[in-house]
Design a protein around this motif. Structure first.
Motif, short mmCIF file in Angstrom:
data_model
loop_
_atom_site.label_atom_id
_atom_site.label_comp_id
_atom_site.label_asym_id
_atom_site.label_seq_id
_atom_site.Cartn_x
_atom_site.Cartn_y
_atom_site.Cartn_z
N MET A 1 22.76 42.37 44.24
CA MET A 1 22.64 43.54 43.38
C MET A 1 21.71 44.58 44.00
SD MET A 1 21.26 43.78 39.44
CE MET A 1 19.55 43.52 39.93
N ALA A 2 20.57 44.12 44.60
CA ALA A 2 19.61 45.05 45.17
C ALA A 2 20.22 45.84 46.31
CB ALA A 2 18.37 44.29 45.63
N TRP A 3 20.96 45.17 47.21
CA TRP A 3 21.57 45.88 48.32
C TRP A 3 22.63 46.87 47.85
CZ3 TRP A 3 19.47 46.36 52.81
CH2 TRP A 3 18.64 45.36 53.31
N SER A 4 23.34 46.53 46.78
CA SER A 4 24.34 47.45 46.24
C SER A 4 23.68 48.71 45.68
CB SER A 4 25.15 46.76 45.14
OG SER A 4 25.82 45.62 45.64
N VAL A 5 22.55 48.54 44.98
CA VAL A 5 21.84 49.69 44.43
C VAL A 5 21.32 50.58 45.56
CG1 VAL A 5 19.82 50.41 43.11
CG2 VAL A 5 21.25 48.52 42.30
N VAL A 6 20.69 49.96 46.57
CA VAL A 6 20.16 50.72 47.69
C VAL A 6 21.29 51.44 48.43
CG1 VAL A 6 19.01 50.54 49.93
CG2 VAL A 6 18.13 49.29 47.96
N GLY A 7 22.42 50.76 48.63
CA GLY A 7 23.54 51.41 49.30
C GLY A 7 24.06 52.61 48.53
N GLY A 8 24.12 52.49 47.20
CA GLY A 8 24.56 53.63 46.39
C GLY A 8 23.60 54.80 46.48
N VAL A 9 22.30 54.52 46.45
CA VAL A 9 21.30 55.60 46.54
C VAL A 9 21.37 56.29 47.89
CG1 VAL A 9 18.83 56.11 46.54
CG2 VAL A 9 19.78 54.53 44.85
N LEU A 10 21.48 55.50 48.96
CA LEU A 10 21.57 56.10 50.29
C LEU A 10 22.84 56.92 50.45
CD1 LEU A 10 20.27 53.26 52.65
CD2 LEU A 10 19.08 55.30 51.87
N ALA A 11 23.94 56.44 49.91
CA ALA A 11 25.19 57.18 50.02
C ALA A 11 25.09 58.53 49.34
CB ALA A 11 26.34 56.37 49.42
N THR A 194 14.05 38.39 47.18
CA THR A 194 15.11 39.05 47.94
C THR A 194 15.13 40.57 47.76
OG1 THR A 194 16.49 37.07 47.89
CG2 THR A 194 17.61 39.16 48.30
N PRO A 195 14.90 41.16 46.55
CA PRO A 195 14.96 42.63 46.42
C PRO A 195 13.90 43.37 47.21
CG PRO A 195 15.15 41.57 44.27
CD PRO A 195 14.76 40.51 45.23
N ALA A 196 12.84 42.69 47.69
CA ALA A 196 11.76 43.39 48.38
C ALA A 196 12.26 44.11 49.63
CB ALA A 196 10.64 42.41 48.72
N LEU A 197 13.09 43.44 50.43
CA LEU A 197 13.55 44.04 51.68
C LEU A 197 14.51 45.21 51.47
CD1 LEU A 197 13.51 44.13 54.70
CD2 LEU A 197 15.25 42.32 54.75
N PRO A 198 15.56 45.08 50.66
CA PRO A 198 16.44 46.24 50.48
C PRO A 198 15.71 47.44 49.86
CG PRO A 198 17.00 44.48 48.94
CD PRO A 198 16.09 43.89 49.95
N LEU A 199 14.80 47.16 48.94
CA LEU A 199 14.07 48.26 48.32
C LEU A 199 13.20 48.99 49.34
CD1 LEU A 199 13.29 49.74 45.73
CD2 LEU A 199 11.47 48.06 45.42
N SER A 200 12.47 48.24 50.17
CA SER A 200 11.59 48.86 51.15
C SER A 200 12.40 49.60 52.22
CB SER A 200 10.70 47.80 51.80
OG SER A 200 11.48 46.83 52.46
N VAL A 201 13.54 49.06 52.61
CA VAL A 201 14.39 49.73 53.59
C VAL A 201 14.91 51.06 53.03
CG1 VAL A 201 16.60 49.62 54.80
CG2 VAL A 201 15.04 47.66 54.84
N GLY A 202 15.39 51.03 51.82
CA GLY A 202 15.91 52.26 51.22
C GLY A 202 14.85 53.34 51.12
N LEU A 203 13.65 52.98 50.68
CA LEU A 203 12.58 53.96 50.56
C LEU A 203 12.14 54.47 51.92
CD1 LEU A 203 10.41 52.41 47.71
CD2 LEU A 203 11.94 54.37 47.58
N ALA A 204 12.12 53.60 52.93
CA ALA A 204 11.73 54.04 54.26
C ALA A 204 12.73 55.04 54.83
CB ALA A 204 11.61 52.84 55.19
N VAL A 205 14.02 54.78 54.66
CA VAL A 205 15.04 55.70 55.17
C VAL A 205 14.94 57.05 54.46
CG1 VAL A 205 17.51 56.13 55.39
CG2 VAL A 205 16.58 53.86 55.85
N LEU A 206 14.79 57.01 53.15
CA LEU A 206 14.65 58.27 52.41
C LEU A 206 13.32 58.94 52.74
CD1 LEU A 206 16.04 57.27 48.91
CD2 LEU A 206 17.16 58.62 50.66
N GLY A 207 12.31 58.12 53.01
CA GLY A 207 10.99 58.67 53.27
C GLY A 207 10.93 59.54 54.50
N PHE A 208 11.78 59.28 55.50
CA PHE A 208 11.77 60.11 56.69
C PHE A 208 12.16 61.54 56.38
CE2 PHE A 208 12.97 56.03 59.10
CZ PHE A 208 11.64 55.67 59.18
N ARG A 209 12.86 61.72 55.28
CA ARG A 209 13.40 63.04 54.99
C ARG A 209 12.81 63.66 53.73
NH1 ARG A 209 18.20 64.95 52.80
NH2 ARG A 209 18.61 62.88 52.01
#
Length: 612
Positions: A1-11, A194-209
């Motif tokens: 579920m966490a990776w799906s949420v992060v993928g939707g936000v990044l998209a 498990t949600p810790a990694l997808p959440l941190s990855v999503g925020l890091a990618v968005l954080g660059f911008r």
């Protein structure tokens, strides 16, 4: 579920991110593994196929985030040589391990092959699985090491952006190790960590911008902690319900109750999103709340100047910005908050009230890489309107106070001048009259002729005193205007100026009832223009008109003299005085001149009630 949420936000927020395809792949694989597990739990026909599918897809969903996702999350460009080697090892290890799992899998009801030799493809499983796992372990360690090295060599701002990714990976690894050591709590631990990694990855990618380093870390802590609590509570509830119901038949009941709990958490997640959004962006999503806070600050102010300060201070929590100020004519009149050195340029919002620009509202961005967005600017535009109205009130109040002070000073100066004129001119003359009268009384019987001379001198001094007194009163205001009205006073001036070579005609509206200031200004302007025409223009006729129209008093003086060039001629005292008298009342004075004569026209505003 966490990776799906992060993928939707990044998209939605970062569709061009290089990591997006990989995140979507992990989300798809993890979702398919969850579907296989759910299929197995239902006990429906073909449940063994679901168990077989989830057995090896689960490994893919765990390994990819700890290897390839870590490599791509913090890099925008192409991978280095070491990272490419790690990628090859990951793909090879997954292929080997998953093949071994797929070949060696047997249904739970099958007899354990403890006493018979396993032949065929299944015999390769004991070799393929350990081999692949070793390769994956090496790749995971290498991926974490690469991330740690990059974190150490990065600049402070970049280091803080990468830190949440490393923390998320550490939390996920800790969960896997703890689950392997204590199998009884493995499902609960993995669901929570498990949600810790997808959440941190999503925020890091968005954080660059979008976000600054501090903002990334803050969002990571807030959202990761909140989601961990929610998912942990969900897992505990499911485990408790399963323990109570128990048995194979209870598995279906547990699934139904789990779905019910998940649906119950949806409103809580929505509320959590609102809380986090307000903590990060203030009342941007609820403009009514920001307007109410601003109105409360305005209503509690004692005067407009204090109200402007209260309004600016209310902006800081409303938008979670560090600094705001109001600038008028290039000068900062109100400032709130702190703006550190090296801060980015502030956003400027014009403060306009009734078509007049009162100033500008300056608002600093939340950080150098977190500028104010369109929704922030829309809210600022709404908040700027009442601030502009209050600033206009403050300006008008300041103008009124200045005018009041100027009026007091002018009145005192006029009193001082009248007092000086009476003391210096009229006072000595009256003293001389009294002295001469006393001497005449004493000499009346002894020297009649000398007394007669003294009385004549006394009479001359009296006339001089009377002339001085008339001059003083004339400076205060022409008596003819009070006695004869504006038209009659101008007729008197016209009679004094008219002669054999000059004819002066006055046409004044007899129905005008004018305020004293307007009447005096109109008299002074017309008399000055008539005198100029008689003395300098060589005119034979001067026509004066006074009429009221469209709430305006129009005074015109037209002569047929030789005229002059208003643009080339230096303005004299008389022309400057006429223009100032018109301007003081909010009116205008226009002078046009040429070879055929000169026209002076003054337009003085009138209250609506003076026209009859």
């Amino acid at each position: 579920m966490a990776w799906s949420v992060v993928g939707g936000v990044l998209a939605r927020r970062a569709p061009g991110a290089g990591i997006l395809p990989l995140v979507l792949l992990v989300a798809a694989v993890s979702a398919s593994a969850a579907v296989g597990t759910g299929w197995e739990l239902t006990g429906a026909p073909g449940a063994q196929v679901g168990a077989w599918w989830s057995g090896w897809t689960w490994l893919v969903g765990v390994v990819l985030p700890l290897t390839l996702v870590l490599l791509r999350a913090s890099r925008d460009g192409p991978l280095t040589r070491v990272e490419r080697v790690v990628t090859v090892v990951v793909l090879a290890g997954l292929a080997v391990a998953c093949t071994g799992i797929a070949l060696g899998w047997a249904p739970p009801t099958a007899p354990l092959p403890t006493e018979q030799v396993v032949t065929g493809p299944a015999a390769l499983a004991p070799v393929l699985v350990p081999t692949g796992m070793v390769g994956l372990a090496v790749a995971a360690v290498a991926s974490v090491t690469v991330l740690a090295v990059r974190l150490r060599r990065a600049e402070p701002s970049r280091r803080r952006q990468l830190a949440p990714v490393l923390v998320g990976a550490a939390v996920t690894l800790l969960g896997l190790v703890l689950g392997a050591l204590v199998p009884a709590v493995a499902p609960l631990v993995q669901v929570v960590t498990t949600p810790a990694l997808p959440l941190s990855v999503g925020l890091a990618v968005l954080g660059f911008r979008l976000y600054d380093a501090e903002g990334v870390l803050r969002r990571s802590v807030v959202l990761a902690g909140s989601l961990t609590l929610l998912i942990g509570g969900y897992a505990v509830a499911v485990a408790g319900l399963t323990a109570v119901v128990g048995g194979r038949a209870g598995a279906g009941v547990a699934v139904v109750l789990a779905v019910a709990l998940a649906l119950a958490f949806l409103p809580l997640l929505s509320g959590l999103q609102r809380v986090v959004s307000r903590a990060l962006y203030g009342d941007r999503d609820v403009p009514q709340r920001a307007l109410r806070a601003l109105s409360a600050g305005l209503e509690g102010a004692a005067d407009p100047a204090t109200a402007v300060r209260g309004a600016v201070e209310a902006l800081l929590p409303a938008l979670r910005v560090p600094w705001a100020a109001v600038v008028v004519d290039g000068a900062t009149v109100v400032e709130a908050g702190v703006r550190g050195p090296g801060a980015p340029a502030a956003q400027e919002v014009p403060l306009v009230h009734l078509g007049h620009r009162e100033g500008a509202l300056l608002v600093a961005a939340r950080s150098a890489v977190d500028p104010l967005g369109p929704r922030d600017l829309d809210l600022l535009t709404d908040l700027a309107r009442p601030v502009a109205a209050v600033l206009a009130s403050a300006r008008l109040l300041a103008d009124l106070r200045r005018s009041h002070r100027a009026l007091l000073l002018a009145r005192e100066e006029e009193r001082r001048r009248v007092r000086r004129d009476l003391h210096d001119d009229v006072g000595p003359l009256l003293s001389a009259i009294l002295t001469q009268a006393d001497v005449a009384v004493l000499a009346l019987d002894r020297t009649p002729e000398a007394t007669r001379d003294r009385l004549l001198r006394l009479h001359a001094v009296g006339r001089q005193a009377l002339a001085s007194l008339r001059r003083v009163t004339q400076d205060l205001g022409p008596l003819a205007v009070d006695d004869l009205g504006l038209g009659g006073a101008l007729q008197e001036v016209a009679a004094d100026l008219s002669g054999d070579t000059l004819r002066v005609v006055v046409e004044a509206d007899p129905d005008l009832e004018l305020p004293a200031a307007t009447e005096l200004a109109a008299y002074r302007i017309a008399a000055e223009a008539m005198g100029n025409a008689a003395r300098h223009a060589g005119a034979t006729e001067v026509r004066v008109g006074v009429r009221g129209e469209d709430r305006t008093l129009r005074v015109t003086v037209v002569d047929d003299g030789h005229g002059f060039d208003p643009a080339a001629a230096a303005p004299g005292v008389g022309l400057v005085s006429m223009r100032e008298r018109a301007t003081d009342l909010g009116g205008v004075l226009e002078v046009t001149s040429g070879a055929t004569g000169t026209r002076v026209e003054a337009a003085l505003p009138l209250p609506e009630v003076v026209l009859t």
